[in-house]
Design an enzyme around this catalytic site. Structure first.
Site, PDB file in Angstrom:
ATOM      1  N   HIS A 124       0.820  -1.224   0.000  1.00  0.00           N
ATOM      2  CA  HIS A 124       0.000   0.000   0.000  1.00  0.00           C
ATOM      3  C   HIS A 124       0.854   1.274   0.000  1.00  0.00           C
ATOM      4  CE1 HIS A 124      -3.577  -2.353   0.551  1.00  0.00           C
ATOM      5  NE2 HIS A 124      -3.214  -2.811   1.728  1.00  0.00           N
ATOM      6  N   ASP A 159      -2.607 -10.842  -2.191  1.00  0.00           N
ATOM      7  CA  ASP A 159      -3.125 -10.324  -0.923  1.00  0.00           C
ATOM      8  C   ASP A 159      -4.614 -10.004  -1.121  1.00  0.00           C
ATOM      9  OD1 ASP A 159      -1.914  -8.862   1.799  1.00  0.00           O
ATOM     10  OD2 ASP A 159      -3.728  -7.878   1.038  1.00  0.00           O
TER      11      ASP A 159
HETATM   12 ZN   LIG Z   1      -3.889  -7.347   2.927  1.00  0.00          ZN
END
Ligand SMILES: [Zn+2]
Length: 348
Positions: A124, A159
């Site tokens: 992220h 993910d």
């Molecule tokens: Zn994650």
């Protein structure tokens, strides 16, 4: 085949009481490695902190200065989800350096599979901002190092969350193909099938959003039918995986229904995308149920190494089979629009 991992580095100083992104996660992942009983086939490289030039291939100088200073002054909350402590700067640089060191060892051996069990995770993190538990984008830093050597890098991000940072960093980079399967809607909100890459890399981003409750059969079908033909055409020289294990059905953060068997199957698929041994490395991202993390790491690695291991079965029967067709359609129409605006700038 050998498994090359990052050598242990004390990450206990990057912790925030009650926060799910905690040091126990690496302990659980390493227990999953130990469960494989690899003996002398397990190679740990020395802990290594990524250098400033290595970090600066991905992150803005201003952000690196700011993050270093913030940690030096004691750290604190960066946003609602993301924290840093006085030790986080050193720990995060070692997480990023772990990926670089593992890749260098794989190159030296021209053999093996890499696994980087380090935290904080990275996918992220943006060029200029920490986000979603992530400070430095570990897989992007490794990818940028490979690009500097002329490699073509496939990033598979399994993910449960979309890797918005990685997508943004390589949005206009034609030598990176970014493929993500993720639950949607879910944090961080990006990752629709119509996000296909910037004008210099049209088609170089492949997003496969999946509904809550989706099972492994849908993920496998999406990889086979949507991703595999694009990967074939891209013809990567390296394959890096943002290996989050939070899509497991036991994970408290999200609602996909994957099992260890599904991680083994996905791992098998991505291993086949690598052009030869020594060109595949998996980076730990999410995964917050410690037992599921341990067993899924073990399942994914045993499959990548070609070992036979007792693994829980694959999952099937959840929602989302019609999603695969919808994703194909949305992607095709986004590609058509982009090419009509920018011309036939891309072969993908
Ligand atoms: Zn994650």
């Amino acid at each position: 085949m050998v498994l090359v991992i990052n050598g242990a580095y004390d990450d206990s100083g990057h912790a925030d009481p009650g926060h799910p992104e905690r040091p126990d996660r690496v302990t659980a992942a390493m227990a999953g490695v130990a469960d494989l009983h690899l003996g002398s086939d397990l190679i740990a490289v020395a802990p290594y902190a990524a250098t400033r030039p290595e970090l600066a291939r991905v992150h803005d100088d201003g952000y690196l200065d700011e993050l270093g200073a913030f940690c030096h002054e004691g750290g604190g909350a960066i946003d609602q989800d993301t924290y840093a402590t006085s030790e986080s700067w050193a720990i995060a640089r070692h997480a990023a350096g772990g990926g670089l060191a593992v890749i260098e060892e794989l190159q030296r051996r021209d053999d093996g599979v890499g696994f980087i069990a380090a935290r904080p995770p990275g996918h992220h993190a943006l060029a200029d901002r920490a986000m979603g538990f992530c400070l430095l984008n570990n897989i992007a830093i490794a990818t940028a190092a490979l690009l500097s050597q002329g490699e073509r890098v496939l990033i598979v991000d399994w993910d449960v969350h979309h890797g918005n940072g990685t997508q943004a960093i390589f949005w206009n980079q034609p030598d990176v193909l970014y493929v993500s399967t993720h639950q949607w809607p879910l944090f961080p909100g990006s990752g629709s099938a119509s996000e296909i890459g910037g004008r210099r890399a049209i088609g170089g981003t492949v997003n496969i959003p999946l509904p809550a409750g989706a099972t492994g059969d849908v993920v496998r079908r999406a990889l086979d039918e949507i991703a595999a033909p694009i990967i074939d055409e891209f013809s990567p020289t390296w394959v890096l995986v943002s290996a989050g294990f939070d899509a497991h059905r036991a994970d408290p953060m999200a609602d996909l229904q994957l099992t260890g068997g599904d991680y083994a199957a996905m791992s098998q698929a991505v291993s086949e995308y690598a052009p030869r041994p020594g060109r595949l490395a998996m980076f730990l991202e999410g995964g917050y149920d410690l037992a599921a993390l341990r067993s899924s790491v073990s399942a994914a690695l045993s499959s990548a190494l070609g070992l036979s291991a007792t693994i829980e079965g694959t999952s099937s029967g959840g929602p989302g089979t019609d999603n695969v067709e919808r994703v194909k359609h949305e992607r095709a129409s986004a590609l058509e629009t982009a090419r009509s605006i920018h011309g036939e700038g891309s072969t993908r």
